[in-house]
Enzyme design. Structure first.
Site, PDB file in Angstrom:
ATOM      1  N   HIS A  94      -8.907  -4.103  -1.960  1.00  0.00           N
ATOM      2  CA  HIS A  94      -7.963  -3.281  -1.187  1.00  0.00           C
ATOM      3  C   HIS A  94      -8.403  -1.814  -1.185  1.00  0.00           C
ATOM      4  O   HIS A  94      -8.460  -1.169  -0.133  1.00  0.00           O
ATOM      5  CB  HIS A  94      -6.565  -3.438  -1.793  1.00  0.00           C
ATOM      6  CG  HIS A  94      -5.504  -2.606  -1.143  1.00  0.00           C
ATOM      7  ND1 HIS A  94      -4.456  -3.150  -0.433  1.00  0.00           N
ATOM      8  CD2 HIS A  94      -5.321  -1.255  -1.091  1.00  0.00           C
ATOM      9  CE1 HIS A  94      -3.693  -2.169   0.029  1.00  0.00           C
ATOM     10  NE2 HIS A  94      -4.187  -1.009  -0.360  1.00  0.00           N
ATOM     11  N   HIS A 123     -10.164   0.893   1.838  1.00  0.00           N
ATOM     12  CA  HIS A 123      -9.708   2.234   2.250  1.00  0.00           C
ATOM     13  C   HIS A 123     -10.903   3.158   2.525  1.00  0.00           C
ATOM     14  O   HIS A 123     -10.831   4.032   3.387  1.00  0.00           O
ATOM     15  CB  HIS A 123      -8.851   2.879   1.152  1.00  0.00           C
ATOM     16  CG  HIS A 123      -7.406   2.512   1.189  1.00  0.00           C
ATOM     17  ND1 HIS A 123      -6.577   2.819   2.253  1.00  0.00           N
ATOM     18  CD2 HIS A 123      -6.612   1.872   0.296  1.00  0.00           C
ATOM     19  CE1 HIS A 123      -5.345   2.383   1.995  1.00  0.00           C
ATOM     20  NE2 HIS A 123      -5.337   1.796   0.818  1.00  0.00           N
ATOM     21  N   CYS A 134       0.851  -1.187   0.000  1.00  0.00           N
ATOM     22  CA  CYS A 134       0.000   0.000   0.000  1.00  0.00           C
ATOM     23  C   CYS A 134       0.886   1.237   0.000  1.00  0.00           C
ATOM     24  O   CYS A 134       1.866   1.293   0.743  1.00  0.00           O
ATOM     25  CB  CYS A 134      -0.879  -0.018   1.247  1.00  0.00           C
ATOM     26  SG  CYS A 134      -1.972   1.402   1.365  1.00  0.00           S
ATOM     27  N   LEU A 135       0.527   2.217  -0.827  1.00  0.00           N
ATOM     28  CA  LEU A 135       1.321   3.449  -0.889  1.00  0.00           C
ATOM     29  C   LEU A 135       1.320   4.188   0.450  1.00  0.00           C
ATOM     30  O   LEU A 135       2.218   4.990   0.708  1.00  0.00           O
ATOM     31  CB  LEU A 135       0.798   4.366  -2.003  1.00  0.00           C
ATOM     32  CG  LEU A 135       0.987   3.820  -3.426  1.00  0.00           C
ATOM     33  CD1 LEU A 135       0.299   4.706  -4.437  1.00  0.00           C
ATOM     34  CD2 LEU A 135       2.462   3.659  -3.770  1.00  0.00           C
TER      35      LEU A 135
END
Ligand code: NI
Length: 158
Positions: free
Chosen positions: A130, A134, A88-89
């Site tokens: 994913h 968020h 994940c960034l």
């Protein structure tokens, strides 16, 4: 179009539930453009609005098959299961094993306000799950099986 700052793991905004987009204004289309720019700049395969500090139900994904934009996405169906590494960034330099559905079908609005149905398998299904997490304030680190590991340079991040 602009690159926006990607928020990291410890920032409370990543733990909040995002709000539905009521109207697709120029600010919303600018956010879509900036999310894509920021994702590509960071070599990510997906990015969600809260990762740039906006609590809106918007995500972008490109797993190498073109850009997908999702406004107010909802998973209609999911099936199967896959277990693999995810990054994940907002959690730079790390990765971990997560089990996800192998197939998902999503309904969302596109930037023209039209309802679209998008189906994804394997990496696309993983990226959709994913990114949609968020929007609920969930990070993959909540779901990771075993230890969070140090990522290799070439790992894809979302
Ligand atoms: Ni992420």
């Amino acid at each position: 179009m602009a690159i926006r700052m990607v928020r990291e793991q410890n920032e409370p905004i990543l733990r909040k539930k995002c709000k539905e987009v009521k109207e697709i204004t120029p600010k919303i289309t600018e956010l879509l453009d900036d999310l894509a720019d920021t994702m590509y700049e960071s070599n990510g395969v997906g990015l969600a609005a809260p990762q740039v500090g906006m609590l809106k139900r918007i995500v972008v994904i490109d797993i190498g098959e073109g850009l997908f934009e999702f406004i107010n996405p909802v998973i209609l169906e999911s099936s199967g299961s896959q277990t693999g590494n995810e990054g994940c960034l907002s959690v730079p330099g790390k990765m971990g094993q997560v089990t996800r559905p192998n197939y998902v079908k999503v309904q969302a609005l596109n930037r023209d306000g039209e309802t679209v149905i998008i189906e994804g398998e394997e990496l696309m299904a993983r990226a959709i799950c994913h990114e949609l997490d968020h929007l609920e304030g969930i990070l993959y680190t909540d779901l990771v099986e075993g230890e969070l590991m140090d990522a290799e340079e070439e790992e894809e991040e979302e």
